[in-house]
Scaffold this motif. Structure first.
Motif, PDB file in Angstrom:
ATOM      1  N   GLN A   5       2.491  11.945   7.071  1.00 57.93           N
ATOM      2  CA  GLN A   5       2.801  10.987   8.131  1.00 57.93           C
ATOM      3  C   GLN A   5       2.600   9.540   7.682  1.00 57.93           C
ATOM      4  O   GLN A   5       3.344   8.648   8.099  1.00 57.93           O
ATOM      5  CB  GLN A   5       1.995  11.286   9.403  1.00 57.93           C
TER       6      GLN A   5
ATOM      7  N   GLY B 187       6.576   2.464  12.108  1.00 60.91           N
ATOM      8  CA  GLY B 187       6.656   1.478  11.034  1.00 60.91           C
ATOM      9  C   GLY B 187       7.844   0.553  11.175  1.00 60.91           C
ATOM     10  O   GLY B 187       7.715  -0.667  11.052  1.00 60.91           O
TER      11      GLY B 187
ATOM     12  N   ASP C 161      -2.217   6.382   8.972  1.00 60.64           N
ATOM     13  CA  ASP C 161      -1.849   6.544  10.381  1.00 60.64           C
ATOM     14  C   ASP C 161      -2.936   6.017  11.315  1.00 60.64           C
ATOM     15  O   ASP C 161      -2.653   5.235  12.203  1.00 60.64           O
ATOM     16  CB  ASP C 161      -1.478   7.998  10.713  1.00 60.64           C
TER      17      ASP C 161
ATOM     18  N   ILE D 201      -1.290   2.657  12.211  1.00 57.52           N
ATOM     19  CA  ILE D 201      -0.707   2.723  13.547  1.00 57.52           C
ATOM     20  C   ILE D 201      -1.778   2.392  14.572  1.00 57.52           C
ATOM     21  O   ILE D 201      -1.541   1.610  15.486  1.00 57.52           O
ATOM     22  CB  ILE D 201      -0.124   4.132  13.824  1.00 57.52           C
TER      23      ILE D 201
ATOM     24  N   ALA E 128       6.504   8.691  13.140  1.00 55.08           N
ATOM     25  CA  ALA E 128       5.740   7.827  12.241  1.00 55.08           C
ATOM     26  C   ALA E 128       6.649   6.766  11.630  1.00 55.08           C
ATOM     27  O   ALA E 128       6.299   5.579  11.560  1.00 55.08           O
ATOM     28  CB  ALA E 128       5.081   8.657  11.139  1.00 55.08           C
TER      29      ALA E 128
ATOM     30  N   PHE F 220       5.386   6.540   7.867  1.00 53.13           N
ATOM     31  CA  PHE F 220       5.028   5.269   8.491  1.00 53.13           C
ATOM     32  C   PHE F 220       5.288   4.111   7.524  1.00 53.13           C
ATOM     33  O   PHE F 220       5.907   3.102   7.878  1.00 53.13           O
ATOM     34  CB  PHE F 220       3.566   5.325   8.928  1.00 53.13           C
TER      35      PHE F 220
END
Length: 167
Positions: free
Chosen positions: A68, A33, A136, A164, A29, A72
């Motif tokens: 997570q 990022g 996420d 993400i 994660a 990130f």
């Protein structure tokens, strides 16, 4: 106000997200990022005042061992050379909810009703500020919409969402 995702939530990305959420791959994660932050549109970051991750309920975080979205967000902040302050305790998830993975949009919204609050210590910190909310995956948008609403009620000027993937 707006949402940006690095990837579509296809099979490959699903497998990667599954690894970072359920297989203790927290560094993955962070990597997403850090390595992909350059793709974030300028208008998202321009004049942004704070970067905030979507929180997990403390029981879920204890089970998983980490958040997570926090990893990130930290990767993004690292890539931006800490130009935008990072706060990880602004939002609190006060309601333990069942997993969202098999719920439709309406069920997710019901599941998240009253699930988030703004930590009272940070209300003045976010008032009249442009916030970047980090999660996420955006599937239906129920989680990020609920968080953005709570932030808005607390006085945030605007909330942009970065994830993400988007499903």
């Amino acid at each position: 106000t707006g949402a940006f995702s690095f990837f579509d939530y296809d099979r490959t990305v699903h497998d990667l997200v599954h690894q970072l959420k359920y297989k203790s791959k927290s560094r993955l994660a962070y990597y997403f990022g850090k390595e992909f932050a350059y793709l974030i549109p300028d208008n998202f970051l321009e004049d942004a005042d704070r970067i905030i991750p979507v929180p997990l309920h403390f029981l879920r975080q204890m089970q998983r061992g980490y958040n997570q979205a926090d990893y990130f967000a930290r990767g993004i902040v690292q890539s931006l050379n800490h130009k935008i302050p990072y706060l990880n305790n602004v939002l609190r998830r006060v309601k333990y909810t069942k997993t969202q993975t098999k719920l439709d949009r309406i069920e997710r919204q019901k599941n998240l009703s009253n699930a988030f609050i703004v930590n009272p210590r940070f209300i003045k910190t976010i008032q009249k500020k442009k916030l970047i909310l980090v999660d996420d995956v955006i599937t239906t948008g129920a989680t990020t919409s609920t968080c953005a609403k709570v932030l808005s009620i607390a006085g945030a000027k605007s909330t942009y969402v970065i994830s993400i993937a988007r499903g």
